[in-house]
Design an enzyme around this catalytic site. Structure first.
Site: not given
Ligand SMILES: [Zn+2]
Length: 339
Positions: A20, A22, A24, A198, A201, A279
């Site tokens: 996991h 990202h 960007d 996702h 959270e 993340d």
């Molecule tokens: Zn994430």
């Protein structure tokens, strides 16, 4: 400082799996240099990273925007992906699943397939340079209309086997229910695309329950607020769902006040299948090696915990079984040595 890791082991050379992360949120300074921006360390930190603890979600999102603004050309996407692969390899990662939302990279007119060509070119270049194997996960977004997300699922289908290994639902969980995207994910199931979502959270057990019932994912991004409900914990176990846990990221956006409050250790002791992930490597800023030091310091995690959760990551990776056997063997060899 989130956690003082003085005295903890250096995990950089240990083999690790990351499921996991990202694209960007992980634009490197080296990528910016290659793109003609000679930005220094201090300015890079000021512009591209968020505070360790964001006072508002807006502060966190503001820190992602400068990276998103850069990642609007084929050249930037290719170089950002190649450099992320180098960063992952330098962190001891031996298999990664890297995710991004293709439809957020079209501000300057790239088609979705042009976005994919650029990112997969970068993936190939990074893989050739480092030997690291990685797959791509394409994100639909909760804050986008289903009509905007549907092409992402079709895109993932077209590129499956050419870099893409699965699909995800990301975006603002607190204000956008997953139900709106149910049909999109029904389509992903029909196409045989592995699914992670996702959830759990920014919202709690109700959101997890909704996602599990309606979208039927194989894995959940975060999922840590399952700790608030015995029913959800039982459901996750019964369905053999895997949680992609990102402790520092959760602290950064204020889900828990302090690292020691994070439920990752309790979830681990309850026997849930989970992996440790960053993340966001730049917006944090963070490496898996640093995250492991924080876990070692706060919860006393040692080789046993790290190896077990890496093996769980492999077990639930969106990979063919023969590839999994090879990765598991490398993990056992790497973690067994020198301990
Ligand atoms: Zn994430």
């Amino acid at each position: 400082m989130l956690v003082d890791v003085t005295g903890t082991p250096d995990f950089t050379a240990k083999p690790k799996i990351e499921l996991h992360v990202h694209l960007d949120c992980s634009l490197t300074r080296r990528a910016l240099h290659r793109l003609g921006n000679p930005i220094g360390e201090a300015d890079f930190a000021r512009v591209y990273t968020a505070p360790e603890r964001c006072s508002t979600l807006l502060a966190y999102l503001m820190a992602i925007e400068p990276s998103c603004a850069v990642l609007q050309t084929a050249g930037a996407l290719r170089i950002a992906m190649e450099e992320l692969m180098r960063a992952l390899a330098g962190d001891g990662v031996i298999y990664a699943e890297i995710r991004f939302a293709p439809h957020t990279h079209q501000r300057q007119g790239l088609s979705l397939d042009e976005v994919m060509e650029a990112v997969t070119d970068g993936l190939t270049a990074g893989s050739n340079a480092t030997g690291l194997h990685a797959g791509l996960i394409l994100c639909a977004l909760r804050d986008f209309a289903p009509a905007q997300n549907r092409p992402v699922i079709e895109l993932a289908h077209r590129w499956q086997g050419r870099g893409v290994v699965g699909v995800d639902l990301a975006g603002d969980e607190a204000t956008h229910a997953a139900a709106a995207n149910r049909r999109i994910f029904d389509r992903a199931h029909d196409l045989g695309l592995p699914i992670t979502v996702h959830a759990g959270e920014a919202a709690g057990p109700d959101s997890l329950s909704e996602v599990i019932e309606l979208l039927r994912p194989a894995r959940i991004g975060h999922g840590i607020r399952a700790i608030e409900s015995e029913d959800i914990l039982a459901e996750i176990k019964a369905r053999n769902l895997h949680l992609e846990v990102c402790p520092s990221s959760n602290i950064q956006v204020g889900v828990f006040a302090d690292y020691g409050d994070h439920p990752v250790d309790r979830l681990s002791r309850r026997g849930l299948s989970l992996s440790i992930n960053t993340d966001a490597r730049t917006v944090a800023p963070l490496t898996l090696s640093l995250e492991y030091r924080r876990l070692a310091k706060c919860f006393g995690w040692q080789t046993g915990e790290f190896l077990a959760h890496n093996l769980e990551a492999v077990r639930h990776a969106f990979l063919p079984e023969p590839d999994k056997a090879d990765l598991s063997a490398r993990l056992i060899e790497g973690w067994g040595a020198n301990d």
